[in-house]
Scaffold this active site. Structure first.
Site, mmCIF file in Angstrom:
data_model
loop_
_atom_site.group_PDB
_atom_site.id
_atom_site.type_symbol
_atom_site.label_atom_id
_atom_site.label_comp_id
_atom_site.label_asym_id
_atom_site.label_seq_id
_atom_site.Cartn_x
_atom_site.Cartn_y
_atom_site.Cartn_z
ATOM 1 N N SER A 126 0.831 -1.205 0.000
ATOM 2 C CA SER A 126 0.000 0.000 0.000
ATOM 3 C C SER A 126 0.866 1.255 0.000
ATOM 4 C CB SER A 126 -0.899 -0.014 1.250
ATOM 5 O OG SER A 126 -1.500 1.253 1.433
ATOM 6 N N TYR A 151 -1.592 -1.126 10.931
ATOM 7 C CA TYR A 151 -1.903 -1.657 9.590
ATOM 8 C C TYR A 151 -0.785 -1.273 8.622
ATOM 9 C CZ TYR A 151 -3.462 -1.419 4.808
ATOM 10 O OH TYR A 151 -3.494 -1.527 3.442
ATOM 11 N N LYS A 155 2.380 -3.576 6.493
ATOM 12 C CA LYS A 155 2.760 -3.559 5.071
ATOM 13 C C LYS A 155 4.261 -3.320 4.931
ATOM 14 C CE LYS A 155 -1.260 -4.406 3.418
ATOM 15 N NZ LYS A 155 -1.501 -5.751 2.822
HETATM 16 C C1 WQD Z 1 -9.844 8.995 1.255
HETATM 17 C C2 WQD Z 1 -10.118 10.464 1.495
HETATM 18 C C3 WQD Z 1 -10.467 11.036 3.800
HETATM 19 C C4 WQD Z 1 -14.197 8.834 4.332
HETATM 20 C C5 WQD Z 1 -6.910 4.092 3.296
HETATM 21 C C6 WQD Z 1 -5.696 3.295 3.694
HETATM 22 C C7 WQD Z 1 -5.091 2.662 2.459
HETATM 23 C C8 WQD Z 1 -6.135 1.842 1.770
HETATM 24 C C9 WQD Z 1 -7.270 2.761 1.339
HETATM 25 C C10 WQD Z 1 -6.326 -0.458 2.491
HETATM 26 C C11 WQD Z 1 -9.400 11.003 2.725
HETATM 27 C C12 WQD Z 1 -11.728 11.280 2.979
HETATM 28 C C13 WQD Z 1 -13.038 9.368 3.781
HETATM 29 C C14 WQD Z 1 -15.254 9.702 4.721
HETATM 30 C C15 WQD Z 1 -13.949 11.568 3.963
HETATM 31 N N1 WQD Z 1 -6.622 0.841 2.634
HETATM 32 N N2 WQD Z 1 -12.937 10.710 3.591
HETATM 33 N N3 WQD Z 1 -15.089 11.048 4.502
HETATM 34 O O1 WQD Z 1 -7.416 6.981 4.056
HETATM 35 O O2 WQD Z 1 -6.648 7.534 1.678
HETATM 36 O O3 WQD Z 1 -6.513 5.180 2.495
HETATM 37 O O4 WQD Z 1 -7.816 3.319 2.556
HETATM 38 O O5 WQD Z 1 -5.688 -0.987 1.653
HETATM 39 O O6 WQD Z 1 -4.017 1.828 2.849
HETATM 40 O O7 WQD Z 1 -4.743 4.167 4.245
HETATM 41 O O8 WQD Z 1 -8.737 6.191 2.033
HETATM 42 O O9 WQD Z 1 -11.117 6.261 1.448
HETATM 43 O O10 WQD Z 1 -10.470 6.301 3.912
HETATM 44 O O11 WQD Z 1 -10.071 8.318 2.488
HETATM 45 O O12 WQD Z 1 -13.833 12.800 3.791
HETATM 46 O O13 WQD Z 1 -16.324 9.288 5.234
HETATM 47 O O14 WQD Z 1 -11.513 10.626 1.749
HETATM 48 O O15 WQD Z 1 -10.261 12.101 4.728
HETATM 49 O O16 WQD Z 1 -9.002 12.330 2.457
HETATM 50 P P1 WQD Z 1 -7.300 6.592 2.628
HETATM 51 P P2 WQD Z 1 -10.175 6.713 2.512
#
Ligand code: WQD
Length: 340
Positions: A126, A151, A155
Site C-alpha cells: 500500500s 496496519y 505492510k
Molecule cells: C480517502 C479520502 C479522507 C471517508 C486508506 C488506507 C489505504 C487503503 C485505502 C487499504 C481522505 C476522505 C473518507 C469519509 C472523507 N486501505 N474521507 N469522509 O485513508 O486515503 O486510504 O484506505 O488498503 O491503505 O490508508 O482512504 O477512502 O479512507 O479516504 O472525507 O467518510 O476521503 O479524509 O481524504 P485513505 P479513505
C-alpha cells in the site's frame, strides 16, 4: 495450465484479480477464511467467467492447515497474497490482531512456498508505507516513513520479510504492489466492494449515502493546502488494479524480473480532491449527494498520488479507466446489492 493460489481471493481486490486471472487462462485456487467476505462472491466470479475457481476455506493463521494445503497443492506456480486485515482505525485499537493476522500468515505462506520449485509471489502492499511523502507525485524511491498505524506497519514489515527471504531463497521471486486508493467494481455488478458495518473509505460511504443507507457523508476537513481545501488521493479502478496483478505475475513466471524483489506503485498518476470525487459521483449518477464539512480525520495525509513511470515502462502496465468510470461502476454495484 498454470495454477495460481490467491489468498483472500473472495475479498474486494482479490475477487477482481481472480476474474482477470481466469480471463488469462490460469487455473485459480482461492484460500479465504470468510472473515471479511462471503461465499456469494464465488458465485459472482463464476457468473462473470463461467469457471468456478476451487475454493478452500482456511485460516492462514493456522500453520498446520497452511502446511497441509501446500502438501496437497504442491503444483502451485505462483501466489498472489491479499489475505490481511486492512482497517487503519481498527489496527490502532487492536495492534496484535493485525500483527498476527497480517504477518504470521505471510511467514507461514512463504515457508511453504520456499519448498516449491516455482516460488513466484505477488504481495498486496500500500502507498500508506510512504506516509505524507515529501515530493509529489510519489515514486518507488520515496522514503518509507515510520508507519502511522499498525496496519501500515504490517505492510512495511511485510515487504521487509519478503525482501529478506528473497535474499536467501534463490528460487523465491517476489513483487510488492503498492496500491493507492482502489475504488469501483466490475462492470457486470456481480462483484464489488462489500464493506462490513459503517464504511471507513470514501467511495463506499458516498454510494451508501446516495442509496439511502447513510444519512450524510462527512467530508473530513476542507482547510488543507489543496486546490479546494480537501485531501488529494489517487483513486484507481479496481479492475485496472486487478489487471496489474496478472501482468506482475506473468513477469515473474516468464523470468522477466530484473531482481528477486521488485516494488511498483499502482495508481493513475492523477490526484483528485474529495470534493472532486463527490462531483464525479454526482455527474455519473445524476444524484445529489448529501454531505457536510466535518473536522479533519486523525492520521490523514494531505495528498498522495503515484508517479506511474516505473509501472508504465518496466511493468508494462497503465491504468485505463477513469474516476468517472470507477464512480459509475461503484454506483451500479451499490444499487444492485440494495436491489434498488
Ligand atoms: C480517502 C479520502 C479522507 C471517508 C486508506 C488506507 C489505504 C487503503 C485505502 C487499504 C481522505 C476522505 C473518507 C469519509 C472523507 N486501505 N474521507 N469522509 O485513508 O486515503 O486510504 O484506505 O488498503 O491503505 O490508508 O482512504 O477512502 O479512507 O479516504 O472525507 O467518510 O476521503 O479524509 O481524504 P485513505 P479513505
Amino acid at each position: 495450465m498454470r495454477k495460481i493460489l490467491v489468498t483472500g481471493g473472495l475479498g474486494f481486490i482479490g475477487s477482481h484479480t481472480v476474474v482477470e486471472l481466469q480471463h488469462e487462462g490460469y487455473e485459480v485456487v482461492i484460500i479465504d477464511n470468510l472473515s471479511n467476505s462471503s461465499r456469494d462472491v464465488l458465485k459472482g466470479i463464476t457468473g462473470i467467467t463461467g469457471k468456478e475457481p476451487l475454493f478452500v476455506e482456511l485460516d492462514l493463521k493456522d500453520k498446520q492447515s497452511v502446511q497441509d494445503f501446500f502438501r496437497t497443492h504442491n503444483d502451485v506456480d505462483g501466489v498472489i497474497h491479499f489475505a490481511a486485515s486492512k482497517a487503519v482505525g481498527e489496527s490502532v485499537g487492536n495492534p496484535l490482531l493485525y500483527y498476527e493476522n497480517n504477518l504470521n500468515t505471510l511467514v507461514y505462506v512463504l515457508q511453504e512456498l520456499n519448498k516449491l520449485q516455482a516460488a513466484n509471489f505477488i504481495f498486496s502492499s500500500s502507498c500508506t508505507v510512504y506516509g505524507q511523502a515529501d515530493e509529489l507525485p510519489i515514486t518507488e524511491n520515496a522514503p518509507v516513513k515510520p508507519a502511522e498505524s499498525p496496519y501500515g506497519n504490517t505492510k512495511q514489515i511485510g515487504e521487509e520479510i519478503i525482501k529478506d527471504s528473497c535474499k536467501v531463497s534463490p528460487n523465491l521471486k517476489a513483487i510488492a504492489l503498492r496500491y493507492f486508493n482502489p475504488i469501483g467494481a466490475h462492470e457486470s455488478a456481480l462483484i464489488g466492494e462489500l464493506p462490513i458495518g459503517v464504511p471507513l473509505n470514501l467511495v463506499p460511504f458516498i454510494t451508501q449515502t446516495a442509496v439511502g443507507l447513510r444519512e450524510q457523508l462527512s467530508v473530513f476537513g476542507d482547510d488543507y493546502p489543496t486546490t479546494d481545501g480537501t485531501c488529494v488521493r489517487d483513486y484507481i479502478h479496481v479492475v485496472d488494479l486487478a489487471k496489474a496483478h496478472v501482468i506482475a505475475l506473468k513477469r515473474l513466471l516468464d523470468g522477466k524480473n530484473t531482481t528477486n524483489f521488485e516494488v511498483f506503485n499502482l495508481g493513475t498518476g492523477t490526484g483528485s480532491t474529495v470534493l472532486e470525487a463527490i462531483k464525479s459521483f454526482e455527474k455519473v449518477s445524476g444524484e445529489h449527494l448529501n454531505y457536510k464539512i466535518a473536522p479533519r480525520r486523525e492520521g490523514d495525509v494531505v495528498a498522495a498520488f503515484a508517479d506511474t513511470e516505473k509501472a508504465n515502462t518496466e511493468l508494462g502496465w497503465t491504468s485505463e479507466l477513469t474516476l468517472d468510470d470507477a464512480m459509475r461502476s461503484a454506483w451500479k454495484w451499490e444499487k444492485k446489492i440494495r436491489n434498488k
